[in-house]
Scaffold this active site. Structure first.
Site, PDB file in Angstrom:
ATOM      1  CD  GLU A 149      -1.974  -1.316   3.008  1.00 24.58           C
ATOM      2  OE1 GLU A 149      -1.405  -0.607   3.869  1.00 24.58           O
ATOM      3  OE2 GLU A 149      -2.665  -2.300   3.284  1.00 24.58           O
ATOM      4  CE  LYS A 151       6.335   5.189   6.474  1.00 24.37           C
ATOM      5  NZ  LYS A 151       6.024   6.534   6.910  1.00 24.37           N
ATOM      6  CG  ASP A 153       4.304  12.335   4.750  1.00 21.51           C
ATOM      7  OD1 ASP A 153       4.503  11.949   5.912  1.00 21.51           O
ATOM      8  OD2 ASP A 153       5.040  13.136   4.163  1.00 21.51           O
ATOM      9  CE1 TYR A 262      -1.650   2.132   9.389  1.00 22.74           C
ATOM     10  CE2 TYR A 262      -2.142   3.898   7.861  1.00 22.74           C
ATOM     11  CZ  TYR A 262      -1.587   3.467   9.040  1.00 22.74           C
ATOM     12  OH  TYR A 262      -0.994   4.348   9.890  1.00 22.74           O
ATOM     13  CE  LYS A 350       9.968   6.890   5.561  1.00 19.74           C
ATOM     14  NZ  LYS A 350      10.953   7.689   6.155  1.00 19.74           N
ATOM     15  CB  CYS A 444       4.044  48.256  -8.306  1.00 18.58           C
ATOM     16  SG  CYS A 444       3.851  46.995  -9.578  1.00 18.58           S
ATOM     17  CB  CYS A 447       2.463  50.093 -12.612  1.00 17.85           C
ATOM     18  SG  CYS A 447       1.798  49.833 -10.964  1.00 17.85           S
ATOM     19  CB  CYS A 460       0.783  46.465  -7.101  1.00 17.10           C
ATOM     20  SG  CYS A 460       0.497  47.733  -8.329  1.00 17.10           S
ATOM     21  CB  CYS A 466      -0.225  47.256 -12.318  1.00 16.73           C
ATOM     22  SG  CYS A 466       1.196  46.211 -12.057  1.00 16.73           S
TER      23      CYS A 466
HETATM   24  S1  IVH Z   1       1.194  -0.190   8.838  1.00 14.76           S
HETATM   25  C1  IVH Z   1       2.434  -2.603  12.395  1.00 14.76           C
HETATM   26  N1  IVH Z   1       0.442   0.954   6.627  1.00 14.76           N
HETATM   27  O1  IVH Z   1       3.849   4.856   8.672  1.00 14.76           O
HETATM   28  C2  IVH Z   1       2.245  -1.854  11.134  1.00 14.76           C
HETATM   29  N2  IVH Z   1       1.547   2.278   8.248  1.00 14.76           N
HETATM   30  O2  IVH Z   1       6.483   4.256  10.843  1.00 14.76           O
HETATM   31  C3  IVH Z   1       1.759  -0.528  11.397  1.00 14.76           C
HETATM   32  N3  IVH Z   1       1.772   4.638   7.613  1.00 14.76           N
HETATM   33  O3  IVH Z   1       3.324   5.272  12.066  1.00 14.76           O
HETATM   34  C4  IVH Z   1       1.813   0.444  10.311  1.00 14.76           C
HETATM   35  N4  IVH Z   1       0.763   4.490   5.666  1.00 14.76           N
HETATM   36  O4  IVH Z   1       1.562   6.194  10.589  1.00 14.76           O
HETATM   37  C5  IVH Z   1       1.049   1.121   7.813  1.00 14.76           C
HETATM   38  N5  IVH Z   1      -0.314   1.845   4.624  1.00 14.76           N
HETATM   39  C6  IVH Z   1       0.272   2.010   5.799  1.00 14.76           C
HETATM   40  C7  IVH Z   1       0.769   3.259   6.218  1.00 14.76           C
HETATM   41  C8  IVH Z   1       1.404   3.340   7.456  1.00 14.76           C
HETATM   42  C9  IVH Z   1       1.361   5.297   6.512  1.00 14.76           C
HETATM   43  C10 IVH Z   1       2.527   5.272   8.704  1.00 14.76           C
HETATM   44  C11 IVH Z   1       2.035   4.967  10.082  1.00 14.76           C
HETATM   45  C12 IVH Z   1       3.259   4.572  10.875  1.00 14.76           C
HETATM   46  C13 IVH Z   1       4.367   4.923   9.960  1.00 14.76           C
HETATM   47  C14 IVH Z   1       5.478   3.888  10.048  1.00 14.76           C
END
Ligand code: IVH
Length: 707
Positions: A149, A151, A153, A262, A350, A444, A447, A460, A466
């Site tokens: 999946e 990750k 942010d 998730y 990452k 400005c 102008c 401005c 302008c």
């Molecule tokens: S699973 C035991 N799945 O990434 C597994 N984490 O340091 C638990 N995060 O703190 C996490 N997307 O906030 C998982 N699809 C995803 C995620 C995810 C973002 C974040 C989560 C966690 C950090 C990992």
């Protein structure tokens, strides 16, 4: 504390999110008696809640709305009104609880039932293969399925559902103890306050997910914060975290937060055999889950998913900083177990940071269409993740001061969720001799008009003269809702300006037919048509003319108010800030902007020239003026849904005409407006003998149009 039992809640009849019949009675408390709460009111509230939840799910989780925003608003308001009348009938999972409650003193701490682990991160590709090799060895198998999946942010949260109801939510904190942010989480539209009960929901469920902010919502929020003179957020993660960790949940409610789930961390019922199955279960319960996900048969498929996500990264409307790779089978997860802070069955792969170092060669100022002065750093070109970056916006003077960026500095540049680069921070170099801090010019650069500061932004004041604002300004002046000059669109405006034929707004009226013929793309006939259209626009209504001038903060609504209140351009031109602020719907910012506009000699010069060229702005006819306040002091209440009007538009219109809209019927109410499927307010109106209007009568009363 949660009364964990292993029993399942059995689904009750009904399509989606049905209200279990017994529960409702429990919640209305012992005060309730059938005579105090008419059966039909209770039923109506249950229906409304069900309908709202269904539409929330369709809109926020599935992205497939079935009704208009205004129809949704009507359902919501109706429920709000009923709850205001019968507070004892409010249920904690009511969608109205989303709007936030009284501010907290502080968040209370909650111990997580299971630790919220973090993930080991890997960046290099060979580490991925090493992970796969280790796992295969430990499990003594060659075939491992991985669930992958994005990750997300954002901010990790724990959600607890008891008997299918959302009862508590917490931040991750240190993994063992987090902060109770239940009230704030309730404001998130995609978080179901109640789970769909089919398939059966175990009595006690703990789900983990991520709260994040989509990029368009992040940009919109920062724009709003800037307009209000407030500090902006550096990235969507900070925006999500800052919005969710508010003691005042009404602030959280005003922010657009998204959620994805998730992990089914804990359940009093059976746990699905694989992660992939668990996600499907979460989804059928109505929880939002990652839209991009895959079960991979081997590590090569994992790499392909990683590659795909990396490619799509720029186009997705949310930020992700990598992918998460999890072993799919729960038994295998259990065999591998956990370390103290992270599982041994999952890793975060990452993406490499799209960040590079470069130097600020110069800082220049760009002037936007609406006159905003934006400082721009010119950089020694540098490749950031495949794109050459040579300029980056420094946004405003507060940002420059915060980051302390000066000409000659070494800086880190980053490409965030989209291609717009950003200067992350300055890299101090020991012993360097730095330039003086950058200052916005007083005049400005395009102008020479005066520059004014409002909040953290500089503008401005030379709106109509302008050159940087000229093209946009002329286009706006000629646009449909303003002077509506057909044929004077973007390209033609650019040609007129570039040929030096239009030097300010009044220039439009000195352009001759011959001038137009001389432009590229025009023939005799089209030139004659455009010239005629310009001539025909010489008697604009005050409302359209004011909109066309492009005064900051003066949109359609404000232009209409100013026109009806002042009646003529001359009167408005002499208005003071105080007299403007006195008007309903005109705030200090608008007032200031109007006063500034008419104080700038160049703008006055343009208005003079227009007049000399035969432009006569029409005063507002006296009877419109009178009608303008025809509803002075009148109080309206709505019940049921209207077809032609949105609640918002009609409320605005009534306010413009001097009236007021309130939510409950009392002796003070003058009119009750009855739409489709009216609620109990209609009865109240009859009982109190208050005038009842249908939609047609209402439309006639406010002057007949829905625009
Ligand atoms: S699973 C035991 N799945 O990434 C597994 N984490 O340091 C638990 N995060 O703190 C996490 N997307 O906030 C998982 N699809 C995803 C995620 C995810 C973002 C974040 C989560 C966690 C950090 C990992």
């Amino acid at each position: 504390m949660h009364g964990i039992s292993s029993g399942l809640i059995h689904p009750v009849t009904g399509p989606y999110h049905p209200e279990p019949s017994g529960m409702h009675v429990d919640m209305v408390s012992s005060e309730s008696s059938s005579s105090a709460y008419p059966q039909d009111v209770q039923e109506h509230m249950v229906e409304l809640r069900e309908a709202i939840r269904r539409h929330d799910h369709l809109y926020h989780v599935l992205g497939q709305p079935e009704i208009s925003d205004s129809a949704y608003d009507t359902l919501f308001r109706t429920l709000q009104d009923l709850e205001a009348r019968y507070p004892a009938l409010i249920t904690p999972d009511s969608p109205t609880r989303r709007i936030g409650g009284a501010p907290l003193e502080q968040f209370s701490k909650v111990a997580h039932e299971r630790p919220l682990l973090s993930l080991d991160s890997i960046v290099a590709m060979d580490e991925v293969y090493a992970f796969d090799k280790r796992v295969r060895k430990e499990l003594a198998t060659d075939h491992i399925e991985y669930a992958v999946e994005p990750k997300y942010d954002g901010l990790s949260v724990e959600l607890v559902y008891d008997a299918g109801l959302f009862v508590r939510g917490a931040t991750r904190g240190d993994g063992k103890t987090g902060e109770d942010i239940t009230g704030n989480l309730r404001t998130i539209r995609s978080l179901p306050p109640r789970l769909a009960l089919a398939p059966p929901v175990p009595q006690h469920v703990v789900v983990r997910g991520e709260v994040y902010m989509r990029l368009p919502d992040f940009y919109a929020l920062n724009r709003r914060l800037t307009e209000q003179g407030n500090k902006t957020f550096a990235n969507p993660r900070n925006a999500a975290s800052g919005s969710l960790r508010q003691l005042d949940s009404r602030i959280t409610a005003s922010r657009q937060l998204a959620l994805t789930c998730y992990d089914l961390m804990l359940s009093s019922g059976p746990l699905p055999p694989t992660h992939g199955d668990a996600i499907v279960v979460l989804e059928t319960w109505g929880l939002p889950v990652p839209a991009y996900r895959q079960v991979c048969r081997d590590i090569d498929e994992v790499m392909a998913f990683h590659h795909l996500m990396l490619q799509q990264r720029e186009d997705l409307p949310f930020e992700m900083d990598g992918i998460v790779v999890k072993i799919n089978a729960r038994v295998e997860q259990q065999r591998l177990g956990e370390k103290s802070r992270s599982p041994r069955w999952a890793v975060a792969l990452k993406f490499t940071a799209r960040m590079e170092c470069t130097q600020v060669k110069d800082i220049v100022v760009s002037v936007g269409r609406t006159g905003t002065l934006t400082p721009i750093a010119l950089l020694t070109p540098v490749d950031v993740g495949g794109v050459t970056i040579s300029r980056a916006s420094l946004h405003n003077m507060d940002e420059i001061a915060r980051k302390d960026i000066r000409v000659g500095d070494s800086v880190k540049v980053e490409r965030a969720g989209d291609v717009i680069p950003d200067i992350v921070e300055r890299i101090p170099i020991p012993g360097e001799r730095r330039a003086d801090p950058f200052a916005i010019p007083d005049y400005c650069p395009m102008c020479q008009s005066a520059v004014v500061k409002e909040g953290s932004l500089h503008y401005c004041t030379g709106h109509t003269v302008c050159s940087a604002q000229l093209k946009g300004g002329v286009e706006h002046f000629a646009s449909k809702h303003a002077l509506n000059i057909e044929g004077l669109g973007e390209k033609t405006v650019a040609r007129l300006v570039e040929a030096g034929l239009v030097k300010d707004l009044s220039g439009i009226y000195s352009v001759s037919r011959e001038h137009i013929v001389s432009l590229e793309g025009f023939a005799e006939k089209s030139a004659t048509q455009l010239h005629a259209a310009i001539e025909q626009s010489k008697q604009p209504s005050l409302e359209r003319f004011l909109l066309g001038l492009g005064i900051r903060h003066v949109g359609v609504h404000v232009a209409r108010i100013l026109a009806t209140q002042f009646g003529s351009l001359e009167t408005l031109m002499t208005a003071t800030r105080d007299s403007l602020v006195d008007i309903h719907d005109i705030g200090p910012e608008i007032a200031q902007s109007v006063v500034h506009f008419f104080a700038e000699p160049r703008n006055l010069g343009v208005l003079e020239s227009m007049k000399a060229l035969g432009v006569t702005v029409q005063d507002v006819p006296h009877e419109t003026n009178t009608r303008a306040m025809s509803l002075s002091g009148k109080i309206f209440v709505f019940t049921g849904s209207l077809e032609r009007w949105s609640r918002r538009t009609i409320s605005q219109r009534i306010a413009e005409l001097g009236g007021k809209v309130t939510s409950s019927v009392s002796k003070q109410t003058h009119y009750v407006v009855v739409g489709k499927e009216p609620g109990s307010k209609l009865e109240d109106a009859k009982r109190l003998g208050i005038a009842i209007l249908d939609e047609e009568q209402l439309t006639a009363l406010v002057g007949g149009t829905t625009t």
